[in-house]
Design a protein around this motif. Sequence first.
Motif, mmCIF file in Angstrom:
data_model
loop_
_atom_site.group_PDB
_atom_site.id
_atom_site.type_symbol
_atom_site.label_atom_id
_atom_site.label_comp_id
_atom_site.label_asym_id
_atom_site.label_seq_id
_atom_site.Cartn_x
_atom_site.Cartn_y
_atom_site.Cartn_z
ATOM 1 N N THR A 26 89.545 52.691 23.320
ATOM 2 C CA THR A 26 88.956 53.942 23.792
ATOM 3 C C THR A 26 88.659 54.887 22.638
ATOM 4 O O THR A 26 87.661 55.616 22.665
ATOM 5 C CB THR A 26 89.901 54.617 24.803
ATOM 6 O OG1 THR A 26 90.194 53.696 25.862
ATOM 7 C CG2 THR A 26 89.269 55.870 25.395
ATOM 8 N N SER A 27 89.508 54.884 21.611
ATOM 9 C CA SER A 27 89.236 55.713 20.428
ATOM 10 C C SER A 27 87.904 55.320 19.796
ATOM 11 O O SER A 27 87.076 56.178 19.470
ATOM 12 C CB SER A 27 90.368 55.557 19.401
ATOM 13 O OG SER A 27 91.602 55.964 19.930
ATOM 14 N N ALA A 34 85.439 53.776 21.275
ATOM 15 C CA ALA A 34 84.361 54.102 22.214
ATOM 16 C C ALA A 34 83.986 55.584 22.140
ATOM 17 O O ALA A 34 82.803 55.935 22.236
ATOM 18 C CB ALA A 34 84.781 53.740 23.636
ATOM 19 N N LEU A 35 84.967 56.448 21.967
ATOM 20 C CA LEU A 35 84.678 57.885 21.900
ATOM 21 C C LEU A 35 83.882 58.237 20.641
ATOM 22 O O LEU A 35 82.943 59.041 20.691
ATOM 23 C CB LEU A 35 85.982 58.682 21.947
ATOM 24 C CG LEU A 35 86.666 58.725 23.316
ATOM 25 C CD1 LEU A 35 88.067 59.325 23.206
ATOM 26 C CD2 LEU A 35 85.834 59.523 24.309
ATOM 27 N N THR A 75 79.655 54.493 26.825
ATOM 28 C CA THR A 75 80.791 54.946 26.016
ATOM 29 C C THR A 75 81.515 56.145 26.622
ATOM 30 O O THR A 75 82.745 56.219 26.591
ATOM 31 C CB THR A 75 80.317 55.287 24.594
ATOM 32 O OG1 THR A 75 79.183 56.187 24.666
ATOM 33 C CG2 THR A 75 79.887 54.035 23.857
ATOM 34 N N ASN A 76 80.772 57.096 27.190
ATOM 35 C CA ASN A 76 81.426 58.277 27.768
ATOM 36 C C ASN A 76 82.089 57.943 29.095
ATOM 37 O O ASN A 76 83.286 58.198 29.288
ATOM 38 C CB ASN A 76 80.408 59.400 27.951
ATOM 39 C CG ASN A 76 80.986 60.596 28.704
ATOM 40 O OD1 ASN A 76 80.849 60.695 29.927
ATOM 41 N ND2 ASN A 76 81.640 61.493 27.997
ATOM 42 N N SER A 119 84.904 55.438 28.756
ATOM 43 C CA SER A 119 86.113 56.087 28.234
ATOM 44 C C SER A 119 86.821 56.878 29.328
ATOM 45 O O SER A 119 88.055 56.881 29.415
ATOM 46 C CB SER A 119 85.751 57.013 27.069
ATOM 47 O OG SER A 119 85.208 56.289 25.985
ATOM 48 N N SER A 124 80.511 57.149 21.201
ATOM 49 C CA SER A 124 79.850 58.036 22.155
ATOM 50 C C SER A 124 79.194 59.220 21.455
ATOM 51 O O SER A 124 78.080 59.628 21.804
ATOM 52 C CB SER A 124 80.865 58.533 23.190
ATOM 53 O OG SER A 124 80.249 59.366 24.148
ATOM 54 N N LEU A 153 84.531 48.120 28.720
ATOM 55 C CA LEU A 153 85.649 48.618 27.936
ATOM 56 C C LEU A 153 86.970 48.005 28.381
ATOM 57 O O LEU A 153 87.837 47.720 27.545
ATOM 58 C CB LEU A 153 85.719 50.146 28.010
ATOM 59 C CG LEU A 153 85.082 50.879 26.818
ATOM 60 C CD1 LEU A 153 83.588 50.591 26.773
ATOM 61 C CD2 LEU A 153 85.335 52.374 26.907
#
Length: 416
Positions: free
Chosen positions: A292-293, A295-296, A327-328, A331, A299, A276
């Motif tokens: 990050t958005s 990735a969440l 992903t979690n 993030s 997730s 990431l």
Amino acid sequence: MGTTVSARFWQLIALGLAWVGYSTTYLLRKPISVIKNDLKTELGFSMTQLGWLDTAFLLPYAASQVLLGSLGDRVSPRKMLGGSMLIASASMVSFGYWKSHSVFLLLLFINGAAQSLAWPGAVKGVVSWFNGDDKNTALGVLGTSAFVGGFLGTAVAVQLQKDGWETCFVIPSVVVASVGLVIIVLFKSSQDIQNAADGVQSREKEVTSHTSFSELWRIRSLPEVTVCCFFVKFIRYCMLMWLPMYLYTELRYSKIESGMLSTVFDIGGILGSVLLGFISDRLFQGNVLCCTSVALFLSSAAFLLFLFTSSQGMMYNGLGMLLAGITNCGSDTMITGPIAAQIGEQDGRNVQSATTGIVNGIGTAGAILQGPLVGILAGFIGWSGVFYAMVLLTLVSGFFMVRVQSAQNAVTFQEL
């Protein structure tokens, strides 16, 4: 060329020392989880007493990050990180030679309070060197220290336990103290090096000497990022603490298979922290909020994939856990690292350590609360309900991050 090579050298030194320093702190965190059965059988501790040992560490760890995180903006990162390691090692070196539950609580309280300063100090030191295109990548690499440190902490404790649980703290304390001393000597910020080159004495900025928590909390987007971190850590620690039990009781793996398979989530965390950071620098042009958005939201899809394919066998289970870990946990690293630091740099501020402490400290409360809440939720509506709750919380976190991105875009537009 010489200046560029010299700067790159100190960048690598700073990142390497921060990584080694923070990872070794886990040598003083993980032994407690390893020796709990020994404390129960040899000292007669009840399950409730064993549970209080975790709380004795986690509560001051979370609270002190919020209350003392700004210390890193008034003293050098090397003093903050190195000093925290020295205090933590001093508190735990004699742990195995006491037999009192009350003394254990006191020593763990000191250990937790001291270690709360380690992550803000490490982030502050690395950020001082990486302010360009590689900052998110560097902080992503730093984030892997938590996962690798957890592995090493458990492995070392298991080996030392063979000579008695009392020995699980002496050698780790010596190692942590030694690394702490090295960090105090060598973990230089970019300002330290510049002052040395100019022949002037290094002085710490007092930009936050009178900054209260209420003033920090009013920094744009800090509350939203903190709430997002709370949910992400809640989910991360739910997986870390309950996944082996879920694999054993619900998916019918053996105890050994459950333990080994659950580490796939941790491996995903290591990969996600690096990926990431790299992706945000290369594909998102440094826009870690947008990365990050995405990735969440991915997730939440990963948790659904894991749930819907849970009966399809080990390969599908492993794939779901790997994607969820990437992903979690990735993030989590981005939120507590580059995003928290970025919030502290807004409007010309220099309070990265304070904002990092607040975000990670309040976020750690999610790790504390997940234990009883997941236990209650699983008992009432089953494990499927737990996973749907994690999907929902992940989506909420994603929308919070989108809101932060929108707020930053609005400010940028007004400045044009």
